[in-house]
Design a protein around this motif. Structure first.
Motif, mmCIF file in Angstrom:
data_model
loop_
_atom_site.group_PDB
_atom_site.id
_atom_site.type_symbol
_atom_site.label_atom_id
_atom_site.label_comp_id
_atom_site.label_asym_id
_atom_site.label_seq_id
_atom_site.Cartn_x
_atom_site.Cartn_y
_atom_site.Cartn_z
ATOM 1 N N ALA A 34 42.350 122.596 54.842
ATOM 2 C CA ALA A 34 42.444 121.255 55.399
ATOM 3 C C ALA A 34 41.375 121.071 56.470
ATOM 4 C CB ALA A 34 43.825 121.017 56.009
ATOM 5 N N TYR A 36 40.479 118.582 59.930
ATOM 6 C CA TYR A 36 41.021 117.678 60.942
ATOM 7 C C TYR A 36 39.888 117.172 61.830
ATOM 8 C CZ TYR A 36 45.434 119.991 59.786
ATOM 9 O OH TYR A 36 46.524 120.497 59.128
ATOM 10 N N TYR A 87 37.867 120.429 62.772
ATOM 11 C CA TYR A 87 38.397 121.765 62.542
ATOM 12 C C TYR A 87 38.747 121.954 61.072
ATOM 13 C CZ TYR A 87 39.326 121.899 67.607
ATOM 14 O OH TYR A 87 39.217 121.876 68.977
ATOM 15 N N GLN A 89 41.176 124.454 58.553
ATOM 16 C CA GLN A 89 42.414 125.234 58.656
ATOM 17 C C GLN A 89 42.787 125.736 57.271
ATOM 18 O OE1 GLN A 89 46.003 122.948 58.723
ATOM 19 N NE2 GLN A 89 47.061 124.807 58.054
ATOM 20 N N TYR A 91 45.706 127.333 54.811
ATOM 21 C CA TYR A 91 47.157 127.480 54.687
ATOM 22 C C TYR A 91 47.490 128.289 53.434
ATOM 23 C CZ TYR A 91 46.277 123.211 51.944
ATOM 24 O OH TYR A 91 45.771 122.283 51.066
ATOM 25 N N TRP A 94 49.981 133.469 55.474
ATOM 26 C CA TRP A 94 50.350 133.618 56.876
ATOM 27 C C TRP A 94 49.574 134.772 57.491
ATOM 28 C CZ3 TRP A 94 53.330 129.614 58.118
ATOM 29 C CH2 TRP A 94 54.155 129.064 57.153
ATOM 30 N N ILE A 96 48.758 131.170 59.458
ATOM 31 C CA ILE A 96 47.859 130.039 59.318
ATOM 32 C C ILE A 96 46.790 130.137 60.395
ATOM 33 C CG2 ILE A 96 47.725 127.539 59.632
ATOM 34 C CD1 ILE A 96 50.594 127.527 58.320
ATOM 35 N N PHE A 98 43.001 128.447 62.099
ATOM 36 C CA PHE A 98 42.041 127.369 62.258
ATOM 37 C C PHE A 98 40.662 127.958 62.545
ATOM 38 C CE2 PHE A 98 44.572 123.461 62.613
ATOM 39 C CZ PHE A 98 45.842 123.947 62.914
ATOM 40 N N TRP B 33 59.289 122.022 56.256
ATOM 41 C CA TRP B 33 58.859 123.058 57.177
ATOM 42 C C TRP B 33 58.445 122.360 58.478
ATOM 43 C CZ3 TRP B 33 57.842 128.440 56.711
ATOM 44 C CH2 TRP B 33 58.099 129.002 55.454
ATOM 45 N N VAL B 37 51.989 124.095 67.057
ATOM 46 C CA VAL B 37 50.560 124.371 67.191
ATOM 47 C C VAL B 37 50.216 124.157 68.664
ATOM 48 C CG1 VAL B 37 48.223 123.603 66.603
ATOM 49 C CG2 VAL B 37 50.001 123.690 64.825
ATOM 50 N N LEU B 45 42.349 124.719 68.331
ATOM 51 C CA LEU B 45 43.732 124.698 67.886
ATOM 52 C C LEU B 45 44.190 126.097 67.473
ATOM 53 C CD1 LEU B 45 43.368 121.552 65.617
ATOM 54 C CD2 LEU B 45 44.400 121.624 67.896
ATOM 55 N N TRP B 47 47.603 127.841 65.607
ATOM 56 C CA TRP B 47 48.934 127.814 65.019
ATOM 57 C C TRP B 47 49.801 128.853 65.716
ATOM 58 C CZ3 TRP B 47 51.198 131.954 62.418
ATOM 59 C CH2 TRP B 47 52.418 131.665 61.767
ATOM 60 N N SER B 50 55.973 128.767 62.467
ATOM 61 C CA SER B 50 56.532 127.831 61.487
ATOM 62 C C SER B 50 57.907 128.294 61.063
ATOM 63 C CB SER B 50 55.634 127.725 60.251
ATOM 64 O OG SER B 50 54.393 127.147 60.540
ATOM 65 N N TYR B 59 57.627 132.417 60.723
ATOM 66 C CA TYR B 59 56.358 133.122 60.841
ATOM 67 C C TYR B 59 55.751 132.837 62.214
ATOM 68 C CZ TYR B 59 56.896 133.528 55.811
ATOM 69 O OH TYR B 59 57.393 133.809 54.559
ATOM 70 N N TYR B 95 52.056 121.300 70.469
ATOM 71 C CA TYR B 95 52.350 120.198 69.558
ATOM 72 C C TYR B 95 53.432 120.618 68.558
ATOM 73 C CZ TYR B 95 47.829 117.966 70.762
ATOM 74 O OH TYR B 95 46.771 117.353 71.398
ATOM 75 N N ASN B 106 51.319 124.066 54.331
ATOM 76 C CA ASN B 106 51.385 123.822 55.771
ATOM 77 C C ASN B 106 50.089 123.246 56.313
ATOM 78 O OD1 ASN B 106 53.827 124.655 57.638
ATOM 79 N ND2 ASN B 106 53.965 125.807 55.751
ATOM 80 N N TYR B 107 49.857 121.983 55.966
ATOM 81 C CA TYR B 107 48.819 121.204 56.622
ATOM 82 C C TYR B 107 49.518 119.977 57.185
ATOM 83 C CZ TYR B 107 48.962 119.300 51.877
ATOM 84 O OH TYR B 107 49.384 118.818 50.670
ATOM 85 N N TYR B 108 48.953 119.415 58.236
ATOM 86 C CA TYR B 108 49.760 118.562 59.104
ATOM 87 C C TYR B 108 49.161 117.182 59.331
ATOM 88 C CZ TYR B 108 50.943 123.410 59.928
ATOM 89 O OH TYR B 108 51.263 124.722 59.755
#
Lengths: 107, 121
Positions: A34, A36, A87, A89, A91, A94, A96, A98, B33, B37, B45, B47, B50, B59, B95, B106-108
């Motif tokens: 992803a 951002y 950024y 990232q 996923y 695990w 996760i 960035f 989920w 962050v 950022l 993580w 989760s 995790y 956050y 798991n992207y937000y």
């Protein structure tokens, strides 16, 4: 842990220019990536997921590509509102992680 | 409208504890989920943790394992982060975030406004 590396750290560009930001993963993450955008004082905004799918409301000038370990975010014609930190990232697994971000600044 | 509202941040001494809360609304909380962050001042950022929809999987980033505990109360539509043995490296804006699609990755897209944790004597 999958280490995400972004390059460059800062990019000076002029409005209207096309710009490509790079992101590398230390191991294959398929297309589980992803992008951002974050402006000062704001929460990050999701631009791209699945390496190439634009999130709802994201302008078409943003495009993502790549798979495996190499990814790019391209902004076809920079607008004033695009000058921000971007950024990547992963996923895929695990934890996760960035990337450290690429700052776009006005040239 | 999806809303995530964090609370519980503040100034705490090194070695102290804090419990962050996130009140969720506008969606079926138990279907997603949920994640914390953080972002240290002027930094990128990171993580943190989760938790699965039913709380059965959790995790953590290595740097908080054994010190932080993520939990949720689906009846109260709330997410929590219990933080113990806090150190200066934990100073950050925390956050509360939600995945875009249930179980899709798991992207937000949904982020709270953040709650600031400052660890200092």
């Amino acid at each position: 842990e999958v280490v995400m590396t972004q390059s460059p750290a800062t990019l000076s560009v002029s409005p209207g220019e096309r710009v490509t930001l790079s992101c590398w993963a230390s191991q294959s993450i398929s297309t589980n990536l992803a992008w951002y955008q974050q402006k000062p004082g704001q929460a990050p905004r999701l631009l791209i997921f699945g390496a190439s799918t634009r999130a709802t409301g994201i302008p078409a000038r943003f495009s993502g590509s790549g798979s495996g370990t190499e990814f790019t975010l391209t902004i076809s014609s920079l607008q004033s509102e695009d000058f921000a930190v971007h950024y990547c990232q992963q996923y895929h697994k695990w934890p996760i992680t960035f990337g450290q971000g690429t700052r776009l600044e006005i040239k | 409208e999806v809303q995530l509202v964090e609370s519980g941040g503040g100034l705490v001494q090194p070695g102290g504890s804090l419990r962050l809360s996130c009140a969720a609304s506008g969606f079926s909380f138990s279907d997603y989920w949920m994640t914390w962050v953080r972002q240290s001042p002027g930094k990128g950022l990171e993580w943190v943790a989760s938790i699965k929809q039913d709380g059965s999987e959790k995790y953590y980033v290595d740097s908080v394992k054994g010190r932080f505990t993520i939990s949720r109360d689906n009846a109260r539509n709330s997410l929590y982060l219990q933080m113990n043995s806090l150190g200066g490296q934990d100073t950050a804006l925390y956050y509360c975030v939600r995945e875009l699609f249930s179980g899709a990755g798991n992207y937000y897209v949904y982020w709270g406004q953040g709650t600031l944790v400052t660890v200092s004597s």
